[in-house]
Design a protein around this motif. Structure first.
Motif, PDB file in Angstrom:
ATOM      1  N   ILE B  91       0.836  -1.207   0.000  1.00 30.63           N
ATOM      2  CA  ILE B  91       0.000   0.000   0.000  1.00 30.63           C
ATOM      3  C   ILE B  91       0.871   1.257   0.000  1.00 30.63           C
ATOM      4  CG2 ILE B  91      -1.734   1.298   1.341  1.00 30.63           C
ATOM      5  CD1 ILE B  91      -2.895  -1.528   2.066  1.00 30.63           C
ATOM      6  N   VAL B  92       1.953   1.228   0.782  1.00 29.02           N
ATOM      7  CA  VAL B  92       2.861   2.393   0.806  1.00 29.02           C
ATOM      8  C   VAL B  92       3.453   2.606  -0.593  1.00 29.02           C
ATOM      9  CG1 VAL B  92       5.073   3.239   1.701  1.00 29.02           C
ATOM     10  CG2 VAL B  92       3.413   2.257   3.271  1.00 29.02           C
ATOM     11  N   ALA B  93       3.922   1.515  -1.228  1.00 31.29           N
ATOM     12  CA  ALA B  93       4.540   1.639  -2.561  1.00 31.29           C
ATOM     13  C   ALA B  93       3.542   2.201  -3.566  1.00 31.29           C
ATOM     14  CB  ALA B  93       5.047   0.273  -3.026  1.00 31.29           C
ATOM     15  N   ILE B  94       2.315   1.703  -3.513  1.00 28.11           N
ATOM     16  CA  ILE B  94       1.283   2.183  -4.441  1.00 28.11           C
ATOM     17  C   ILE B  94       1.001   3.661  -4.189  1.00 28.11           C
ATOM     18  CG2 ILE B  94      -1.212   2.006  -4.937  1.00 28.11           C
ATOM     19  CD1 ILE B  94      -0.798  -1.078  -4.655  1.00 28.11           C
ATOM     20  N   ALA B  95       0.890   4.034  -2.920  1.00 23.14           N
ATOM     21  CA  ALA B  95       0.607   5.438  -2.583  1.00 23.14           C
ATOM     22  C   ALA B  95       1.741   6.343  -3.071  1.00 23.14           C
ATOM     23  CB  ALA B  95       0.409   5.580  -1.076  1.00 23.14           C
ATOM     24  N   VAL B  96       2.987   5.896  -2.885  1.00 25.47           N
ATOM     25  CA  VAL B  96       4.139   6.714  -3.308  1.00 25.47           C
ATOM     26  C   VAL B  96       4.097   6.936  -4.827  1.00 25.47           C
ATOM     27  CG1 VAL B  96       6.665   6.659  -3.577  1.00 25.47           C
ATOM     28  CG2 VAL B  96       5.650   6.136  -1.362  1.00 25.47           C
ATOM     29  N   VAL B  97       3.834   5.866  -5.569  1.00 23.17           N
ATOM     30  CA  VAL B  97       3.776   5.979  -7.037  1.00 23.17           C
ATOM     31  C   VAL B  97       2.649   6.927  -7.442  1.00 23.17           C
ATOM     32  CG1 VAL B  97       3.284   4.683  -9.160  1.00 23.17           C
ATOM     33  CG2 VAL B  97       4.808   3.721  -7.457  1.00 23.17           C
ATOM     34  N   GLN B  98       1.483   6.742  -6.815  1.00 23.67           N
ATOM     35  CA  GLN B  98       0.329   7.576  -7.177  1.00 23.67           C
ATOM     36  C   GLN B  98       0.567   9.044  -6.829  1.00 23.67           C
ATOM     37  OE1 GLN B  98      -2.274   6.875  -8.891  1.00 23.67           O
ATOM     38  NE2 GLN B  98      -2.137   4.649  -8.988  1.00 23.67           N
ATOM     39  N   ILE B  99       1.178   9.286  -5.666  1.00 21.31           N
ATOM     40  CA  ILE B  99       1.460  10.673  -5.267  1.00 21.31           C
ATOM     41  C   ILE B  99       2.464  11.284  -6.241  1.00 21.31           C
ATOM     42  CG2 ILE B  99       2.528  12.113  -3.457  1.00 21.31           C
ATOM     43  CD1 ILE B  99       1.206  10.133  -1.410  1.00 21.31           C
ATOM     44  N   GLY B 100       3.481  10.510  -6.615  1.00 24.69           N
ATOM     45  CA  GLY B 100       4.491  11.001  -7.565  1.00 24.69           C
ATOM     46  C   GLY B 100       3.853  11.394  -8.889  1.00 24.69           C
ATOM     47  N   LEU B 101       2.985  10.505  -9.395  1.00 21.60           N
ATOM     48  CA  LEU B 101       2.335  10.780 -10.680  1.00 21.60           C
ATOM     49  C   LEU B 101       1.402  11.986 -10.576  1.00 21.60           C
ATOM     50  CD1 LEU B 101       1.524   7.133 -11.787  1.00 21.60           C
ATOM     51  CD2 LEU B 101       3.150   8.667 -12.870  1.00 21.60           C
ATOM     52  N   ALA B 102       0.698  12.061  -9.447  1.00 21.53           N
ATOM     53  CA  ALA B 102      -0.217  13.191  -9.262  1.00 21.53           C
ATOM     54  C   ALA B 102       0.575  14.500  -9.181  1.00 21.53           C
ATOM     55  CB  ALA B 102      -1.032  12.981  -7.993  1.00 21.53           C
ATOM     56  N   ALA B 103       1.739  14.453  -8.503  1.00 21.49           N
ATOM     57  CA  ALA B 103       2.568  15.662  -8.365  1.00 21.49           C
ATOM     58  C   ALA B 103       3.050  16.141  -9.738  1.00 21.49           C
ATOM     59  CB  ALA B 103       3.751  15.377  -7.443  1.00 21.49           C
ATOM     60  N   ILE B 104       3.494  15.187 -10.571  1.00 17.66           N
ATOM     61  CA  ILE B 104       3.959  15.558 -11.917  1.00 17.66           C
ATOM     62  C   ILE B 104       2.806  16.196 -12.694  1.00 17.66           C
ATOM     63  CG2 ILE B 104       4.853  14.664 -14.123  1.00 17.66           C
ATOM     64  CD1 ILE B 104       6.211  12.420 -12.484  1.00 17.66           C
ATOM     65  N   SER B 105       1.641  15.568 -12.566  1.00 23.12           N
ATOM     66  CA  SER B 105       0.474  16.054 -13.293  1.00 23.12           C
ATOM     67  C   SER B 105       0.085  17.468 -12.840  1.00 23.12           C
ATOM     68  CB  SER B 105      -0.679  15.069 -13.064  1.00 23.12           C
ATOM     69  OG  SER B 105      -1.842  15.567 -13.607  1.00 23.12           O
ATOM     70  N   VAL B 106       0.121  17.706 -11.523  1.00 22.34           N
ATOM     71  CA  VAL B 106      -0.245  19.033 -10.991  1.00 22.34           C
ATOM     72  C   VAL B 106       0.792  20.083 -11.406  1.00 22.34           C
ATOM     73  CG1 VAL B 106      -0.497  20.360  -8.841  1.00 22.34           C
ATOM     74  CG2 VAL B 106      -1.633  18.172  -9.077  1.00 22.34           C
ATOM     75  N   LEU B 107       2.072  19.685 -11.357  1.00 28.33           N
ATOM     76  CA  LEU B 107       3.137  20.634 -11.732  1.00 28.33           C
ATOM     77  C   LEU B 107       3.020  21.021 -13.205  1.00 28.33           C
ATOM     78  CD1 LEU B 107       6.228  19.156  -9.852  1.00 28.33           C
ATOM     79  CD2 LEU B 107       5.079  21.324  -9.389  1.00 28.33           C
ATOM     80  N   ASN B 108       2.612  20.058 -13.999  1.00 32.17           N
ATOM     81  CA  ASN B 108       2.486  20.325 -15.433  1.00 32.17           C
ATOM     82  C   ASN B 108       1.251  21.161 -15.761  1.00 32.17           C
ATOM     83  OD1 ASN B 108       3.417  19.853 -18.156  1.00 32.17           O
ATOM     84  ND2 ASN B 108       1.560  18.623 -18.396  1.00 32.17           N
ATOM     85  N   GLN B 109       0.211  20.989 -14.964  1.00 30.47           N
ATOM     86  CA  GLN B 109      -1.018  21.743 -15.203  1.00 30.47           C
ATOM     87  C   GLN B 109      -1.421  22.459 -13.911  1.00 30.47           C
ATOM     88  OE1 GLN B 109      -2.865  18.016 -16.782  1.00 30.47           O
ATOM     89  NE2 GLN B 109      -3.914  19.460 -18.118  1.00 30.47           N
ATOM     90  N   PRO B 110      -0.775  23.586 -13.593  1.00 25.36           N
ATOM     91  CA  PRO B 110      -1.030  24.251 -12.312  1.00 25.36           C
ATOM     92  C   PRO B 110      -2.465  24.755 -12.168  1.00 25.36           C
ATOM     93  CG  PRO B 110       0.799  25.278 -13.520  1.00 25.36           C
ATOM     94  CD  PRO B 110       0.176  24.302 -14.428  1.00 25.36           C
ATOM     95  N   GLU B 111      -3.146  24.895 -13.309  1.00 26.49           N
ATOM     96  CA  GLU B 111      -4.533  25.404 -13.218  1.00 26.49           C
ATOM     97  C   GLU B 111      -5.522  24.331 -12.742  1.00 26.49           C
ATOM     98  OE1 GLU B 111      -3.917  23.833 -17.348  1.00 26.49           O
ATOM     99  OE2 GLU B 111      -2.736  25.063 -15.986  1.00 26.49           O
ATOM    100  N   GLN B 112      -5.018  23.085 -12.538  1.00 23.60           N
ATOM    101  CA  GLN B 112      -5.903  21.992 -12.091  1.00 23.60           C
ATOM    102  C   GLN B 112      -6.520  22.293 -10.732  1.00 23.60           C
ATOM    103  OE1 GLN B 112      -4.610  17.881 -11.870  1.00 23.60           O
ATOM    104  NE2 GLN B 112      -3.583  18.106 -13.843  1.00 23.60           N
ATOM    105  N   ASN B 113      -7.747  21.828 -10.538  1.00 24.25           N
ATOM    106  CA  ASN B 113      -8.426  21.983  -9.247  1.00 24.25           C
ATOM    107  C   ASN B 113      -7.777  21.028  -8.233  1.00 24.25           C
ATOM    108  OD1 ASN B 113     -10.235  21.555  -7.089  1.00 24.25           O
ATOM    109  ND2 ASN B 113     -11.933  22.293  -8.356  1.00 24.25           N
ATOM    110  N   ILE B 114      -7.202  21.612  -7.171  1.00 21.65           N
ATOM    111  CA  ILE B 114      -6.463  20.795  -6.183  1.00 21.65           C
ATOM    112  C   ILE B 114      -7.381  19.804  -5.479  1.00 21.65           C
ATOM    113  CG2 ILE B 114      -5.127  20.894  -4.005  1.00 21.65           C
ATOM    114  CD1 ILE B 114      -3.478  21.805  -6.403  1.00 21.65           C
ATOM    115  N   GLY B 115      -8.580  20.274  -5.099  1.00 25.64           N
ATOM    116  CA  GLY B 115      -9.536  19.399  -4.415  1.00 25.64           C
ATOM    117  C   GLY B 115      -9.861  18.174  -5.253  1.00 25.64           C
TER     118      GLY B 115
END
Lengths: 92, 315
Positions: B91-115
């Motif tokens: 579960i930790v490994a999956i969460a880390v991967v998902q958080i990493g991917l989400a972070a890249i996605s947010v950094l690339n599209q800063p206008e995304q709704n954070i919520g």
């Protein structure tokens, strides 16, 4: 051990349960029947379907291996019993 | 069909096929005896309510049938602590991967709704965790079956105890669990057993055309690594053989990384945005430092393990 002891004489499931109950050991069916099957799988019992009082009943008998296992359990139980008596005797 | 037959029929439905008829016949015979005994005590036939009360005492048909099941748990008690340890890290490994991917996605599209991104991240993590949970349970179920079939614990012999030094070190179980989880996850990801772009996440990796030629070798190294980390998890103490195998695995891993380093644009990171697909090539500039870092870590670790190996030899 109680089941092996009781099966000194052949019994079908219900009669075995009643026999144990009358001696003060209530065993529910959910425990007894699977236990009988396990003991049979271990070769300690054998069973056959017989027609008794017009009803099909599975009759269990202690096997040769069951006799040996019963004897060994009996000795172990007696040793444990003696040990407990000694412990209880030494307890103030 | 009377109550007793209905009850037997219901129990029978949940019994293992090989004993179904036999157990059902015995159950019916027992119920008939019980009913007759009660009727004899009362001096009359049992009423419907009394018969139903008798069945109620016996319990739900599913519970009665469960007593005849050969194995009543997906994960056996002996393996449960190991299962729990691995599940935590899955579960930790999956969460880390998902958080990493989400972070890249947010950094690339800063206008995304954070919520919305957080809800998305939580859902993806839960979804992937359930997937991981199912796989882990299946693996442990099969492992449990293997243990039962081979009488693994009964056949244990003291001769199989490892030759370790009196001061022998233990291998960290947490470390081995992380190693196992990360390696298995990487293996599953590399072979498309889990999606490489992870569900609805618009971030993913594209591999160059040269990868398929190297994939069997990479898989062979990963499978060897997983086997070794499982062995470390089950027998968490260092032996000379374990150290030697651990060191040997560095060699093909470095060779594979060196081959990948020589490729032009071995991997590309791609991302779906509103404007279309953006792609960033991951070439020698990234793989070079990874290779150098890996060699550095491998060298330091090898020196440490070689010392341990020599100490064991002296003993």
């Amino acid at each position: 051990m109680a089941v092996l002891e009781a099966l000194a004489a052949p019994h079908y499931g219900y009669s075995l349960r009643r026999f144990l109950g009358e001696k003060g050991l209530e065993v529910d069916e959910g425990t007894l029947y699977p236990l009988l099957r396990r003991l049979e799988a271990q070769g300690l019992l054998s069973s056959v379907w017989e027609l008794q009082e017009g009803r099909k009943r599975r009759v269990y008998r202690r096997s040769g291996a069951g006799d040996a296992a019963h004897q060994s359990m009996l000795e172990e139980w007696q040793l444990l019993n003696q040990a407990l008596h000694r412990i209880a005797g030494n307890t103030p | 069909m009377n109550w007793l037959e209905r009850y037997t029929f219901a129990v029978k439905a949940h019994l293992p096929t090989d004993v179904r008829q036999d157990v059902a016949d015995e159950l019916l015979s027992d119920l008939l005896d019980e009913r007759d005994h009660r009727a004899e005590s009362l001096g009359r036939e049992l009423t419907d309510d009394e018969t139903k009360a008798l069945l109620k005492e016996r319990g739900h048909p599913l519970l009665v049938a469960a007593n005849y099941q050969p194995r009543r748990a997906l994960v056996s008690e002996e393996l449960y602590p190991l299962f729990l340890l691995l599940l935590r890290w899955v579960i930790v490994a999956i969460a880390v991967v998902q958080i990493g991917l989400a972070a890249i996605s947010v950094l690339n599209q800063p206008e995304q709704n954070i919520g919305q991104s957080i809800i998305h991240l939580s859902w993806n993590t839960l979804h992937a965790s359930l997937y991981g949970f199912a796989w882990l349970t299946l693996i442990f179920y099969l492992f449990g079956e293997y243990i039962n079939l081979t009488d693994f614990f009964k056949n244990w012999k003291p001769e199989s105890l490892p030759r370790v030094t009196p001061q022998g070190e233990y291998i960290s179980r947490t470390g081995s669990a992380i190693e196992t989880v990360v390696t298995v996850y990487f293996f599953a990801w590399l072979n498309h057993i889990v999606p490489q772009s992870l569900f609805d996440n618009p971030v993913g990796l594209v591999f160059s055309e040269q990868w398929p030629s190297l994939l069997p070798w990479i898989n062979a190294v990963i499978i060897a690594s997983v086997t070794l980390s499982l062995s470390k998890l089950l027998f968490p103490y260092w032996t000379r053989r374990k150290i030697a195998l651990d060191l040997c695995l560095y060699i093909p891993a470095v060779i594979i990384l060196a081959i990948i380093y020589q490729w032009d644009n071995a991997i590309a990171l791609h991302m779906n945005t509103e404007e279309g697909i953006s792609q960033w090539d991951i070439g020698q500039g990234v793989i070079g430092p990874i290779l150098a870092g890996y060699i550095l870590v491998a060298s330091v670790d090898s020196v440490r393990k070689l010392r341990k190996f020599r100490a064991m030899k002296r003993e």
